[in-house]
Design a protein around this motif. Sequence first.
Motif, PDB file in Angstrom:
ATOM      1  N   PRO A 126       9.588 -15.795  -2.164  1.00 15.61           N
ATOM      2  CA  PRO A 126       9.718 -15.820  -3.634  1.00 15.61           C
ATOM      3  C   PRO A 126       8.462 -15.381  -4.372  1.00 15.61           C
ATOM      4  O   PRO A 126       8.509 -15.077  -5.574  1.00 15.61           O
ATOM      5  CB  PRO A 126      10.048 -17.286  -3.929  1.00 15.61           C
ATOM      6  N   ALA A 127       7.324 -15.345  -3.674  1.00 10.01           N
ATOM      7  CA  ALA A 127       6.042 -14.983  -4.285  1.00 10.01           C
ATOM      8  C   ALA A 127       5.077 -14.650  -3.155  1.00 10.01           C
ATOM      9  O   ALA A 127       5.358 -14.932  -1.983  1.00 10.01           O
ATOM     10  CB  ALA A 127       5.505 -16.136  -5.134  1.00 10.01           C
ATOM     11  N   PRO A 128       3.935 -14.045  -3.480  1.00 10.26           N
ATOM     12  CA  PRO A 128       2.958 -13.755  -2.425  1.00 10.26           C
ATOM     13  C   PRO A 128       2.580 -15.012  -1.638  1.00 10.26           C
ATOM     14  O   PRO A 128       2.388 -16.087  -2.209  1.00 10.26           O
ATOM     15  CB  PRO A 128       1.757 -13.196  -3.200  1.00 10.26           C
ATOM     16  N   SER A 129       2.474 -14.853  -0.327  1.00 14.87           N
ATOM     17  CA  SER A 129       2.184 -15.987   0.551  1.00 14.87           C
ATOM     18  C   SER A 129       0.707 -16.375   0.476  1.00 14.87           C
ATOM     19  O   SER A 129      -0.172 -15.521   0.370  1.00 14.87           O
ATOM     20  CB  SER A 129       2.550 -15.633   1.988  1.00 14.87           C
ATOM     21  N   ASP A 130       0.461 -17.688   0.556  1.00 15.76           N
ATOM     22  CA  ASP A 130      -0.905 -18.198   0.646  1.00 15.76           C
ATOM     23  C   ASP A 130      -1.303 -18.502   2.085  1.00 15.76           C
ATOM     24  O   ASP A 130      -2.380 -19.037   2.327  1.00 15.76           O
ATOM     25  CB  ASP A 130      -1.045 -19.481  -0.187  1.00 15.76           C
ATOM     26  N   GLU A 131      -0.449 -18.164   3.047  1.00 12.56           N
ATOM     27  CA  GLU A 131      -0.743 -18.476   4.449  1.00 12.56           C
ATOM     28  C   GLU A 131      -1.951 -17.673   4.927  1.00 12.56           C
ATOM     29  O   GLU A 131      -1.971 -16.451   4.827  1.00 12.56           O
ATOM     30  CB  GLU A 131       0.458 -18.151   5.331  1.00 12.56           C
ATOM     31  N   MET A 139       0.829  -1.201   0.000  1.00 12.74           N
ATOM     32  CA  MET A 139       0.000   0.000   0.000  1.00 12.74           C
ATOM     33  C   MET A 139       0.862   1.250   0.000  1.00 12.74           C
ATOM     34  O   MET A 139       0.558   2.225  -0.718  1.00 12.74           O
ATOM     35  CB  MET A 139      -0.931   0.003   1.216  1.00 12.74           C
ATOM     36  N   VAL A 140       1.951   1.257   0.783  1.00 15.43           N
ATOM     37  CA  VAL A 140       2.878   2.394   0.723  1.00 15.43           C
ATOM     38  C   VAL A 140       3.410   2.557  -0.691  1.00 15.43           C
ATOM     39  O   VAL A 140       3.483   3.670  -1.226  1.00 15.43           O
ATOM     40  CB  VAL A 140       4.050   2.204   1.712  1.00 15.43           C
ATOM     41  N   ALA A 141       3.783   1.454  -1.316  1.00 12.90           N
ATOM     42  CA  ALA A 141       4.329   1.508  -2.673  1.00 12.90           C
ATOM     43  C   ALA A 141       3.316   2.084  -3.652  1.00 12.90           C
ATOM     44  O   ALA A 141       3.664   2.912  -4.512  1.00 12.90           O
ATOM     45  CB  ALA A 141       4.756   0.108  -3.112  1.00 12.90           C
ATOM     46  N   CYS A 142       2.060   1.679  -3.538  1.00 15.43           N
ATOM     47  CA  CYS A 142       1.024   2.188  -4.442  1.00 15.43           C
ATOM     48  C   CYS A 142       0.792   3.679  -4.225  1.00 15.43           C
ATOM     49  O   CYS A 142       0.597   4.429  -5.195  1.00 15.43           O
ATOM     50  CB  CYS A 142      -0.275   1.415  -4.237  1.00 15.43           C
ATOM     51  N   VAL A 145      -3.359  -9.418  -0.701  1.00  9.57           N
ATOM     52  CA  VAL A 145      -1.974  -9.188  -1.115  1.00  9.57           C
ATOM     53  C   VAL A 145      -1.840  -9.320  -2.623  1.00  9.57           C
ATOM     54  O   VAL A 145      -1.178  -8.508  -3.282  1.00  9.57           O
ATOM     55  CB  VAL A 145      -1.032 -10.159  -0.384  1.00  9.57           C
ATOM     56  N   ARG A 146      -2.465 -10.335  -3.205  1.00 11.56           N
ATOM     57  CA  ARG A 146      -2.346 -10.526  -4.656  1.00 11.56           C
ATOM     58  C   ARG A 146      -3.003  -9.373  -5.416  1.00 11.56           C
ATOM     59  O   ARG A 146      -2.484  -8.918  -6.445  1.00 11.56           O
ATOM     60  CB  ARG A 146      -2.954 -11.871  -5.057  1.00 11.56           C
ATOM     61  N   LEU A 147      -4.132  -8.893  -4.921  1.00 15.03           N
ATOM     62  CA  LEU A 147      -4.785  -7.762  -5.581  1.00 15.03           C
ATOM     63  C   LEU A 147      -3.925  -6.501  -5.474  1.00 15.03           C
ATOM     64  O   LEU A 147      -3.798  -5.744  -6.453  1.00 15.03           O
ATOM     65  CB  LEU A 147      -6.161  -7.524  -4.962  1.00 15.03           C
ATOM     66  N   LEU A 148      -3.338  -6.265  -4.309  1.00 18.66           N
ATOM     67  CA  LEU A 148      -2.471  -5.099  -4.151  1.00 18.66           C
ATOM     68  C   LEU A 148      -1.207  -5.247  -4.992  1.00 18.66           C
ATOM     69  O   LEU A 148      -0.694  -4.262  -5.547  1.00 18.66           O
ATOM     70  CB  LEU A 148      -2.112  -4.897  -2.684  1.00 18.66           C
ATOM     71  N   ALA A 149      -0.681  -6.476  -5.099  1.00 19.51           N
ATOM     72  CA  ALA A 149       0.497  -6.696  -5.938  1.00 19.51           C
ATOM     73  C   ALA A 149       0.179  -6.414  -7.405  1.00 19.51           C
ATOM     74  O   ALA A 149       0.994  -5.819  -8.126  1.00 19.51           O
ATOM     75  CB  ALA A 149       1.001  -8.132  -5.766  1.00 19.51           C
ATOM     76  N   ASP A 150      -1.001  -6.821  -7.847  1.00 18.38           N
ATOM     77  CA  ASP A 150      -1.419  -6.524  -9.223  1.00 18.38           C
ATOM     78  C   ASP A 150      -1.554  -5.018  -9.427  1.00 18.38           C
ATOM     79  O   ASP A 150      -1.134  -4.477 -10.459  1.00 18.38           O
ATOM     80  CB  ASP A 150      -2.752  -7.213  -9.533  1.00 18.38           C
TER      81      ASP A 150
END
Length: 497
Positions: free
Chosen positions: A30-35, A11-14, A99-104
């Motif tokens: 290595p990628a967004p976490s699914d935890e 969110m800071v990055a966006c 997280v995946r939506l924010l990464a996109d």
Amino acid sequence: MISGAGPTGLMVACELALAGVRPVVLERLPAPSDEPKANGLIGQVVRMLDMRGLYEAFSGAAEPPKPMDQWMFSGLRVPLTGMRDNPMYALMIQQPRLVRLLADHARELGVDVRWGHELTGVRTTPDGVAVTASTAEGDVALDAAYLVGADGGRSGVRKLAGIGFPGHTSNTVARLAHVEISDEIRSDDGGLDVPGIGRLPWGHHRLDDGGFIFAELEPGRPMVGTIEFGGEIDDAHPMTLDELRHSTRRVLGAELPFGPPAGDGPHALRRIAGQNTRQADRYRAGNVFLVGDSAHVHSAMGGPGLNLGLQDAMNLGWKLAAAVSGWAPANLLDTYHDERHPAGLRVMMHSMSQTALFGPGPEVGALRGLFAELLQLPSAAAHVAHLLAGSDVRYDTGDDHPLSGRLVPEWTLADGRRVAELLHAGRPVLLDGSGGAAARVAGAWAQRIDCVEATVAAGPVATLIRPDGYIVWATDGFDGDGDGLSAALRRWFGTGG
């Protein structure tokens, strides 16, 4: 530069990217976490996502967010129906999906997210900070003007910056897991009806021997949890479903039948032995800043974590962008700690209060009975709602209008637009209902703020709103000389020109 590609770091990055700054985000995974972690957003942050046009994208709803009819405090119902200026909004979204939506979204804005980069060193330089990161190919060295630690409760950035993390560790043991529950013991209201136990509605339950939680936030993925007080726990071994079964038997006094969860997962299966409630003693050390769990950790009861952390991100983002762009007024970056540290203290207070009200013993049971009665009073329910939403914290903006320092209300302008729509670009907004007089005062800042000629029913004549949605100046009768507006513009958006 940002360390951590969780919700707050992204969110800071966006926010930086919206303001024309292209940050680098380092993430050790290595990628967004699914935890499975947080299960949703509550409070003011839902409206703030709407101010970026993200609420519709994340929720799939065509309508703007609406406040809830009720929420909970330590498992006690807080009635909100009919509350004036109800601040409690909700967006039920699992953290991996968020997280995946924010990464996109970050990728669409041109943010450079470097997965598999673990920050290992920080050194202050005359121009900012020098960072070392470990990757599969070896160490890399990077320079940045500023570093934001968004790397969680065990934050390496916080430790490397020498920032203290005082607080308290409770004597609780919390356990939570996705499970399989037979339809035979499910009730029509989304809870459980267990022989020998009785009705267990959806949500939190405080009993004399601990707490029990049941919730099905996703169809087919029910969760069972317990909270126990005192006792020793061997936290060196991973939790198992058998351990959760034994805990539910101790708490409920009877057997709760459940089995391993269906589907491929990932599934929640975790234990928290000793709940930390801690806050960084400062959110800034030179050119290093902390957001989210790096700055504060607390119980998840009531769901305050992402509301607090994402508001940190939106508060800091535009201020850092102003500094990088060269127009930040003196002390603007210091206002990040000044504004967000008190907000964190409020969450620490109500988080520990909820834990205390969940404790064992007849005295606590009696206190809960009294507290439940108090929550039926509209004034008490409103007080708790604003506490949980974070809307009870008022920033010092240097302006004495009752709205200054508060998140802008959910206004609809005379032309039908919502005020949230004006903030999609992440820029300051001057709402001018003075016939253009306020806009003329703000003319020297035209490159930095959006002047919108608009009136608000029963609202101020003119209102200056920061990019994070907070009002910094307002007037009910613009006198034309504009001294107050000019002072607010200089204080928050630098010298015009």
